[in-house]
Design a protein around this motif. Structure first.
Motif, PDB file in Angstrom:
ATOM      1  N   GLN A 311     -15.879 -78.610  40.896  1.00 27.17           N
ATOM      2  CA  GLN A 311     -14.533 -78.426  41.432  1.00 27.17           C
ATOM      3  C   GLN A 311     -14.123 -76.958  41.513  1.00 27.17           C
ATOM      4  O   GLN A 311     -13.014 -76.643  41.944  1.00 27.17           O
ATOM      5  N   ILE A 312     -15.009 -76.063  41.077  1.00 26.08           N
ATOM      6  CA  ILE A 312     -14.715 -74.629  41.128  1.00 26.08           C
ATOM      7  C   ILE A 312     -15.387 -74.045  42.363  1.00 26.08           C
ATOM      8  O   ILE A 312     -16.618 -73.933  42.412  1.00 26.08           O
ATOM      9  N   PRO A 313     -14.628 -73.670  43.381  1.00 26.28           N
ATOM     10  CA  PRO A 313     -15.230 -73.134  44.614  1.00 26.28           C
ATOM     11  C   PRO A 313     -16.062 -71.884  44.337  1.00 26.28           C
ATOM     12  O   PRO A 313     -15.634 -70.984  43.606  1.00 26.28           O
ATOM     13  N   GLY A 314     -17.271 -71.860  44.899  1.00 19.51           N
ATOM     14  CA  GLY A 314     -18.124 -70.694  44.754  1.00 19.51           C
ATOM     15  C   GLY A 314     -19.073 -70.736  43.584  1.00 19.51           C
ATOM     16  O   GLY A 314     -19.968 -69.891  43.487  1.00 19.51           O
ATOM     17  N   LEU A 315     -18.896 -71.707  42.690  1.00 19.20           N
ATOM     18  CA  LEU A 315     -19.778 -71.806  41.523  1.00 19.20           C
ATOM     19  C   LEU A 315     -21.031 -72.590  41.909  1.00 19.20           C
ATOM     20  O   LEU A 315     -20.958 -73.767  42.264  1.00 19.20           O
ATOM     21  N   LYS A 316     -22.169 -71.942  41.849  1.00 20.41           N
ATOM     22  CA  LYS A 316     -23.444 -72.571  42.219  1.00 20.41           C
ATOM     23  C   LYS A 316     -24.206 -72.972  40.963  1.00 20.41           C
ATOM     24  O   LYS A 316     -24.330 -72.190  40.024  1.00 20.41           O
ATOM     25  N   PHE A 317     -24.728 -74.194  40.972  1.00 27.32           N
ATOM     26  CA  PHE A 317     -25.524 -74.619  39.819  1.00 27.32           C
ATOM     27  C   PHE A 317     -26.416 -75.788  40.205  1.00 27.32           C
ATOM     28  O   PHE A 317     -26.145 -76.526  41.158  1.00 27.32           O
ATOM     29  N   HIS A 318     -27.494 -75.950  39.456  1.00 25.10           N
ATOM     30  CA  HIS A 318     -28.347 -77.120  39.563  1.00 25.10           C
ATOM     31  C   HIS A 318     -27.954 -78.093  38.452  1.00 25.10           C
ATOM     32  O   HIS A 318     -27.658 -77.683  37.330  1.00 25.10           O
ATOM     33  N   ARG A 319     -27.980 -79.364  38.775  1.00 28.52           N
ATOM     34  CA  ARG A 319     -27.683 -80.380  37.772  1.00 28.52           C
ATOM     35  C   ARG A 319     -28.783 -80.362  36.703  1.00 28.52           C
ATOM     36  O   ARG A 319     -29.963 -80.495  37.026  1.00 28.52           O
ATOM     37  N   PRO A 320     -28.439 -80.158  35.437  1.00 33.49           N
ATOM     38  CA  PRO A 320     -29.471 -80.113  34.395  1.00 33.49           C
ATOM     39  C   PRO A 320     -30.238 -81.428  34.328  1.00 33.49           C
ATOM     40  O   PRO A 320     -29.651 -82.507  34.385  1.00 33.49           O
ATOM     41  N   GLU A 321     -31.553 -81.316  34.208  1.00 35.85           N
ATOM     42  CA  GLU A 321     -32.409 -82.501  34.099  1.00 35.85           C
ATOM     43  C   GLU A 321     -32.788 -82.791  32.651  1.00 35.85           C
ATOM     44  O   GLU A 321     -33.300 -83.865  32.343  1.00 35.85           O
ATOM     45  N   GLY A 322     -32.543 -81.819  31.768  1.00 29.01           N
ATOM     46  CA  GLY A 322     -32.856 -81.979  30.353  1.00 29.01           C
ATOM     47  C   GLY A 322     -32.130 -80.929  29.536  1.00 29.01           C
ATOM     48  O   GLY A 322     -31.369 -80.119  30.074  1.00 29.01           O
ATOM     49  N   ALA A 323     -32.333 -80.958  28.226  1.00 26.13           N
ATOM     50  CA  ALA A 323     -31.661 -80.067  27.272  1.00 26.13           C
ATOM     51  C   ALA A 323     -30.152 -80.284  27.343  1.00 26.13           C
ATOM     52  O   ALA A 323     -29.688 -81.363  27.732  1.00 26.13           O
ATOM     53  N   PHE A 324     -29.346 -79.268  27.000  1.00 27.24           N
ATOM     54  CA  PHE A 324     -27.883 -79.427  27.076  1.00 27.24           C
ATOM     55  C   PHE A 324     -27.214 -78.127  27.498  1.00 27.24           C
ATOM     56  O   PHE A 324     -26.279 -77.650  26.864  1.00 27.24           O
TER      57      PHE A 324
END
Length: 387
Positions: A311-324
């Motif tokens: 919901q934060i415009p401009g914030l790029k990230f990959h959905r974590p597949e493991g760890a935390f």
């Protein structure tokens, strides 16, 4: 007083530095949400705590064997042997128990690396790998991975980094700080390249292998032809919420390597704490429902932090597949260092700048905190980044 060059040239752990700053602010009365440490906020499972108390009552308070007590080494070998995809027949003699997985990694690097030897580390990577290589007087060869590849090392990038001086490669899956998990196909691609370089040790950090979401875990011990140069690292800190017990281990089928590590550890510390070893043995041999319960809690928190981050415009990230961990790119607002400083000073949220991991455009957020803390932190982050 003179200080050694080897110590002066290493950096302080940024995750511990940010955590210490957050604690100091809290002590001064500031309402800080700390997302800087990779430490489960749950209690250690009851059967593990009971085993620790029984160890105290039964006088497990004397020196033990340097490589670890037989029961724990056997439990570790059985644990690795039962992992999905494992193809190596592990036995207790293949195991060296250390004071946490961090020390196991340190032992491995000190045992293998000579001055000038090169160690390939895909970046971003955990903060301590590079500093441990420096302490061994090795040469860090950072291989910058791409956001488009989920920050995973590709075979082509690996092939270009390998030289006649390469002695080791360090791989972490699930990854800290990115949360990426290598697929079987991705690992196979790397293995095919490494088969062309039989003198290169492969250090596989699998400390987060019980915390994977929506896909199967893959272990490097799926490749039996690598057994003589494969070093598996793991421990009980993350999967069993036992960070303070400080029990980890390394595994190898290379007897010369294991024996050398045992000699080194014998001069360092004699043995890991006996009470903690008995607790770790109980963790591995007791009921395992607690691990799945913890994994589900982290998976729910992952969903929450990803929803709020999206919901934060401009914030790029990959959905974590493991760890935390969430490892977003914040370059729209500046460097990771600049954003991390402002988040702590203005929003009172402690995160770790990506530069600590070799990726200055990002920050690392640990969601090993309660849902309430996640909501509070992400609300503050959104307010700062969007104003």
């Amino acid at each position: 007083m003179q200080l050694s060059d080897r110590v002066l040239k290493i950096e302080a752990s940024q995750s511990l530095v940010m955590s210490a700053r957050a604690k100091a602010m809290k002590a001064a009365g500031v309402d800080v949400v700390s997302m800087s440490l990779g430490e489960p906020d749950m209690d250690t499972p009851k059967h593990v705590r009971v085993a620790a108390q029984e160890a105290v009552d039964n006088h497990w308070s004397h020196y033990g064997p340097v490589p670890g007590i037989p029961g724990l080494r056997d439990a570790v070998a059985n644990y690795q042997s039962k992992l999905a995809g494992n193809a190596i027949p592990w036995i207790a003699d293949d195991v060296l128990v250390s004071v946490g997985a961090k020390m196991a990694i340190y032992n491995a690097i000190q045992t293998v690396i000579n001055p000038g030897d090169e160690v390939i580390i895909p970046m971003p990577a955990w903060v301590s790998y590079s500093e441990m290589v420096k302490l061994a007087e090795g040469v860090v060869v950072p291989v910058v991975t791409r956001y488009e590849d989920r920050f995973c090392l590709t075979p082509d990038a690996l092939r270009k980094a390998l030289t006649p001086k390469t002695r080791m490669i360090i791989l972490c899956s699930p990854n800290n700080p990115t949360g990426a998990v290598y697929t079987a196909r991705e690992l196979e691609g790397l293995v095919n390249v490494l088969r062309e370089h039989p003198d290169v040790y492969i250090l596989a950090d699998e400390i987060y292998n019980e915390l994977i979401y929506g896909k199967s875990s893959v272990t490097f011990s799926s490749f039996p032809d690598l057994a003589e140069r494969l070093i598996i690292i793991n421990g009980v800190s993350k999967a069993y919420a036992m960070t303070g017990y400080r029990i980890g281990w390394l595994m190898s089928k290379n007897k010369a390597f294991i024996n050398a590590c045992i000699r080194l550890q014998g001069q360092q510390l004699t043995c890991a704490t006996m009470i903690a070893q008995k607790a770790a043995e109980a963790a591995l041999t007791g009921e395992q429902e607690c691990v799945e319960e913890m994994r589900k809690i982290f998976e729910k928190r992952r969903e929450l932090i990803c929803e709020l981050a999206s919901q934060i415009p401009g914030l790029k990230f990959h959905r974590p597949e493991g760890a935390f961990y969430l490892f977003p790119d914040v370059s729209a607002w500046g460097t990771g260092d600049e954003v991390a400083e402002r988040l702590l000073d203005e929003a009172h949220v402690a995160v770790v700048p990506g530069s600590a991991f070799g990726c200055p455009s990002c920050i690392r957020l640990s969601y090993a905190v309660s849902e309430e803390e996640i909501r509070k932190a992400m609300t503050r982050i959104a307010a700062l980044l969007t104003k």
